[in-house]
Motif scaffolding. Structure first.
Motif, short mmCIF file in Angstrom:
data_model
loop_
_atom_site.label_atom_id
_atom_site.label_comp_id
_atom_site.label_asym_id
_atom_site.label_seq_id
_atom_site.Cartn_x
_atom_site.Cartn_y
_atom_site.Cartn_z
N GLY A 8 1.79 -2.11 -11.80
CA GLY A 8 0.86 -1.06 -12.18
C GLY A 8 0.70 -0.97 -13.69
O GLY A 8 1.41 -1.61 -14.46
N TRP A 35 -0.46 -1.70 1.80
CA TRP A 35 -0.53 -0.92 0.57
C TRP A 35 -1.21 0.42 0.89
O TRP A 35 -2.25 0.44 1.56
CB TRP A 35 -1.31 -1.65 -0.51
N ARG A 37 -1.99 4.39 -1.16
CA ARG A 37 -2.04 5.00 -2.48
C ARG A 37 -2.10 6.51 -2.34
O ARG A 37 -2.54 7.03 -1.31
CB ARG A 37 -3.22 4.48 -3.28
N ARG A 44 -1.62 10.73 1.07
CA ARG A 44 -1.47 9.30 0.99
C ARG A 44 -2.61 8.63 1.76
O ARG A 44 -2.96 9.05 2.87
CB ARG A 44 -0.12 8.88 1.55
N VAL A 47 -4.89 1.58 2.10
CA VAL A 47 -5.68 0.65 1.29
C VAL A 47 -5.91 -0.65 2.06
O VAL A 47 -7.06 -1.06 2.28
CB VAL A 47 -4.98 0.35 -0.05
N ASP A 89 -9.83 4.94 -8.43
CA ASP A 89 -8.72 4.15 -7.90
C ASP A 89 -7.39 4.57 -8.51
O ASP A 89 -6.34 4.06 -8.12
CB ASP A 89 -8.94 2.66 -8.19
N TYR A 93 0.51 3.61 -6.19
CA TYR A 93 0.34 2.65 -5.10
C TYR A 93 1.70 2.31 -4.52
O TYR A 93 2.64 1.98 -5.25
CB TYR A 93 -0.36 1.39 -5.61
N TYR A 94 1.78 2.38 -3.20
CA TYR A 94 3.02 2.11 -2.48
C TYR A 94 2.84 0.91 -1.56
O TYR A 94 1.83 0.81 -0.86
CB TYR A 94 3.41 3.31 -1.62
N CYS A 95 3.82 0.05 -1.54
CA CYS A 95 3.83 -0.97 -0.49
C CYS A 95 4.71 -0.47 0.65
O CYS A 95 5.64 0.30 0.43
CB CYS A 95 4.28 -2.32 -1.00
N GLY A 118 6.73 2.82 -5.31
CA GLY A 118 5.45 3.19 -5.89
C GLY A 118 5.29 2.68 -7.31
O GLY A 118 6.26 2.60 -8.07
#
Length: 125
Positions: A8, A35, A37, A44, A47, A89, A93-95, A118
């Motif tokens: 990020g 992903w 976000r 949440r 994506v 945007d 962002y979380y995986c 994140g």
């Protein structure tokens, strides 16, 4: 499964970033990687998600044509290439990873058992 997200940063509108999610797991074949976000004050948001083994990929409508998910098997890493970034945007962002999800569940965060920490993406106007 352990997930480590990175990549990020701050970027101008129209720019690009690539996020990485390094995964460690005993088995990968049944994993779905995703992903999500979350922007300040918002829930949440899904994506993109894809099966680690390939095949099924699902994108949120608002990122189609701009974001691409990919995988490097040798590095056990999933990437999110984000192009044409917009101020909206901006988010953390979380995986995430889950096992044995069906396609219709890809966008539901409740089906993902594992989450990375994140990484903040900020897009300036």
């Amino acid at each position: 499964v352990q997930l480590q997200a990175s990549g990020g940063g701050l970027v101008q509108g129209g720019g690009s970033l690539r996020l990485s999610c390094a995964a460690s797991a005993r088995t990968f074949s049944d994993l779905v990687m995703a992903w999500f976000r979350q922007a300040p004050g918002k829930e949440r948001e899904f994506v993109v998600a894809r099966r680690w083994s390939g095949g099924s990929t699902k994108y949120a409508d608002f990122v189609k044509g701009r974001f691409t998910i990919s995988r490097d098997n040798a590095k056990n890493t999933v990437y999110l290439q984000m192009n044409s970034l917009k101020p909206e945007d901006t988010a953390v962002y979380y995986c995430a990873a889950g096992r044995r999800l069906i396609f219709s569940s890809f966008s539901d965060p409740n089906f993902y058992e594992y989450w990375g920490q994140g990484t903040q993406v900020t897009v300036s106007s």
